[in-house]
Design a protein around this motif. Sequence first.
Motif, PDB file in Angstrom:
ATOM      1  N   ASP A  22      43.022  44.278  34.013  1.00  0.00           N
ATOM      2  CA  ASP A  22      44.282  44.966  34.611  1.00  0.00           C
ATOM      3  C   ASP A  22      44.631  46.410  34.583  1.00  0.00           C
ATOM      4  N   TYR A  45      36.120  46.013  41.828  1.00  0.00           N
ATOM      5  CA  TYR A  45      35.966  45.949  40.328  1.00  0.00           C
ATOM      6  C   TYR A  45      34.573  46.687  40.068  1.00  0.00           C
ATOM      7  N   ALA A 102      49.839  40.021  39.340  1.00  0.00           N
ATOM      8  CA  ALA A 102      48.809  38.825  39.502  1.00  0.00           C
ATOM      9  C   ALA A 102      49.451  37.560  39.743  1.00  0.00           C
ATOM     10  N   ALA A 103      49.038  36.765  40.615  1.00  0.00           N
ATOM     11  CA  ALA A 103      49.486  35.567  41.126  1.00  0.00           C
ATOM     12  C   ALA A 103      51.143  35.523  41.428  1.00  0.00           C
ATOM     13  N   TYR A 137      33.374  39.651  45.534  1.00  0.00           N
ATOM     14  CA  TYR A 137      33.784  39.714  43.948  1.00  0.00           C
ATOM     15  C   TYR A 137      33.704  38.029  43.394  1.00  0.00           C
ATOM     16  N   PHE A 163      34.731  35.775  40.635  1.00  0.00           N
ATOM     17  CA  PHE A 163      35.589  35.741  39.240  1.00  0.00           C
ATOM     18  C   PHE A 163      34.941  34.859  38.277  1.00  0.00           C
ATOM     19  N   LYS A 178      50.500  37.885  46.589  1.00  0.00           N
ATOM     20  CA  LYS A 178      50.016  38.855  47.481  1.00  0.00           C
ATOM     21  C   LYS A 178      49.147  38.228  48.587  1.00  0.00           C
ATOM     22  N   TYR A 204      31.915  37.390  37.104  1.00  0.00           N
ATOM     23  CA  TYR A 204      32.313  38.847  36.985  1.00  0.00           C
ATOM     24  C   TYR A 204      31.365  39.664  37.799  1.00  0.00           C
ATOM     25  N   ARG A 247      49.391  31.554  37.430  1.00  0.00           N
ATOM     26  CA  ARG A 247      48.031  32.046  36.907  1.00  0.00           C
ATOM     27  C   ARG A 247      47.145  30.901  36.162  1.00  0.00           C
ATOM     28  N   ARG A 279      38.571  28.060  33.977  1.00  0.00           N
ATOM     29  CA  ARG A 279      38.815  28.713  32.508  1.00  0.00           C
ATOM     30  C   ARG A 279      39.402  27.913  31.258  1.00  0.00           C
ATOM     31  N   ARG A 303      45.781  28.527  38.422  1.00  0.00           N
ATOM     32  CA  ARG A 303      44.622  28.967  39.212  1.00  0.00           C
ATOM     33  C   ARG A 303      43.540  29.152  38.231  1.00  0.00           C
ATOM     34  N   GLN A 344      44.200  36.266  27.337  1.00  0.00           N
ATOM     35  CA  GLN A 344      43.984  37.380  28.250  1.00  0.00           C
ATOM     36  C   GLN A 344      45.321  37.958  28.796  1.00  0.00           C
TER      37      GLN A 344
HETATM   38  N1  LIG Z   1      36.824  39.104  36.436  1.00  0.00           N
HETATM   39  C1  LIG Z   1      38.125  39.021  36.647  1.00  0.00           C
HETATM   40  C2  LIG Z   1      38.607  40.017  37.184  1.00  0.00           C
HETATM   41  C3  LIG Z   1      40.180  39.839  37.626  1.00  0.00           C
HETATM   42  N2  LIG Z   1      41.011  39.210  36.942  1.00  0.00           N
HETATM   43  C4  LIG Z   1      42.266  39.081  36.952  1.00  0.00           C
HETATM   44  O1  LIG Z   1      42.776  38.980  38.462  1.00  0.00           O
HETATM   45  C5  LIG Z   1      43.889  39.620  38.566  1.00  0.00           C
HETATM   46  C6  LIG Z   1      44.029  40.313  39.864  1.00  0.00           C
HETATM   47  O2  LIG Z   1      43.785  39.160  40.913  1.00  0.00           O
HETATM   48  P1  LIG Z   1      45.155  38.757  41.592  1.00  0.00           P
HETATM   49  O3  LIG Z   1      44.745  37.960  42.845  1.00  0.00           O
HETATM   50  O4  LIG Z   1      45.871  38.100  40.996  1.00  0.00           O
HETATM   51  O5  LIG Z   1      45.621  40.011  42.338  1.00  0.00           O
HETATM   52  C7  LIG Z   1      44.299  40.508  37.320  1.00  0.00           C
HETATM   53  O6  LIG Z   1      45.462  40.034  36.715  1.00  0.00           O
HETATM   54  C8  LIG Z   1      42.887  40.219  36.407  1.00  0.00           C
HETATM   55  O7  LIG Z   1      43.442  39.993  34.924  1.00  0.00           O
HETATM   56  C9  LIG Z   1      40.193  38.117  36.005  1.00  0.00           C
HETATM   57  O8  LIG Z   1      41.212  37.395  35.328  1.00  0.00           O
HETATM   58  N3  LIG Z   1      38.864  38.119  35.914  1.00  0.00           N
END
Ligand SMILES: Nc1ccn([C@@H]2O[C@H](COP(=O)(O)O)[C@@H](O)[C@H]2O)c(=O)n1
Length: 462
Positions: free
Chosen positions: A102, A85, A56-57, A130, A132, A60, A135, A185, A195, A188, A203
Amino acid sequence: MDSKSVEDMIEGSSGFHFSGFHMDGSKLNNIEKPTTTLAIENVHKQPFIIGVAGGAASGKTTVCDMIIQQLHDQRVVLVNQDSFYHKLTEEELATVHEYNFDHPDSFDTEKLLDSMENLRHGQAVDIPNYDFKSYKNSVFPARRVNPSDVIILEGILIFHDPRVRELMNMKIFVDTDADVRLARRIRRDTVEKGRDIGVVLDQYSKFVKSAFDDFILPTKKYADIIIPRGGDNHVAIDLIVQHIRTKLGQHDLCKIYPNLYVIQSTFQIRGMHTLIRDSQTTKHDFVFYADRLIRLVVEHGLGHLPFTEKQGLYILVWISVRGYAVYQLLEVVRVWRMLCEHVAKGSRLARFLFIGKVRTTVSSLFMKNYHKTSQKGNTAVKAISLLIRKGVPESNIIFLNLISAPQGVHVVCKSFPRVKIVTSEIDIGLNEEFRVIPGMGEFGDRYFGTDDDDLQVVPPSQ
Ligand SMILES: Nc1ccn([C@@H]2O[C@H](COP(=O)(O)O)[C@@H](O)[C@H]2O)c(=O)n1
Ligand SMILES: Nc1ncnc2c1ncn2[C@@H]1O[C@H](COP(=O)(O)OP(=O)(O)O)[C@@H](O)[C@H]1O
Ligand SMILES: [Mg+2]
């Protein structure tokens, strides 16, 4: 993919290699009739599928955006694993900070596979968006994803399921140090997702770090390419884009016949193909776009000329024509002359052999079954044989063809493995009348604005 047998490739090589067309003219090839020498319903161009995984972060999405930007002349779509998801239950939502986003089980992989199956079969799919923050996966509005040349599948665990991996033609792993990922992360999730930093760190230590070690990092071994530093690595991204371009420009038949060259398809070229296939296109536009395409084929063909030798090289210009002997001669002469003009404009080295005569000879040999023989490439074989009989080395012949049928390519390539074939497109196949489909109708009639009734039979001057 690479383990395909030659038979598979021959079978698959007849797939679409054009962007689209619109035809309803009675003079055009028999596209309305689904009966072909191939199973047309099952034939469609397969997309080039790229998987992009990484922590993550790690960068990608940034890498994907850069690839898409550089592939500006191709249709590319991005499919995020996030869109798949699982929907959370009320109970899971109430204790969302305890939910492991994850873990591989948090994704609906069956749904992702379904969507990919549809896209691979040329059907558009609706992919949820999706959110974030809430959720939730919102299906209203979903994102309509159309079948494309390139599909990029991106996500932390996109290499986890072997069935998803199996779909991919290229697998990229974005490799960024853990501290950089964590720093990005935090920024972001606090700035973009609003958050609390405590929740983000919680987390990370509870789920994100261990999931990376247990599930994400072990998939690195499946990658064909590992990109250190993500989007900062311009060299890696340039190389990847170059590789994709090469693969996209390569018709499956090119893998079987190394002397077959299909000029690289761009939006410009597709547009021109679409226009010349369209029965509504005016003669003026048809001539304009056909000329442009022919020039591109000729230029590509001339690119194969040796520049150190001065001896003559024969360029055989060929085009499929209507199958009546008298008409044929006339047709060959006018189309042949027009094409030779294009070649002559591009090269002073080229010498021409009047192949109109060959066609007459061939037609008298094959009068009864002219279409069958000519459309399968047999008259081209006769013409090339004549050049060879005249003493032209096989490897000195370049066969330029505006639009080819796979069957013709097979016949010519098998008969003359050293002749180079240059074409702007390999169409889907032949219909029951052995006409190329979708084809573009009677080229000569459309180019010169004539039809059967207008034709005056005059002996061609040589
Ligand atoms: N509701 C959510 C769903 C996913 N995450 C986090 O996003 C990460 C994956 O996204 P990337 O763009 O970083 O690939 C992953 O690590 C999940 O923990 C979230 O925080 N909340
Ligand atoms: N090379 C980079 N330099 C600085 N910031 C970057 C770089 N690559 C990505 N970022 C930032 O880091 C965050 C995560 O990047 P992103 O591409 O979304 O990663 P992923 O899709 O792997 O989660 C984003 O806010 C992005 O703007
Ligand atoms: Mg991302």
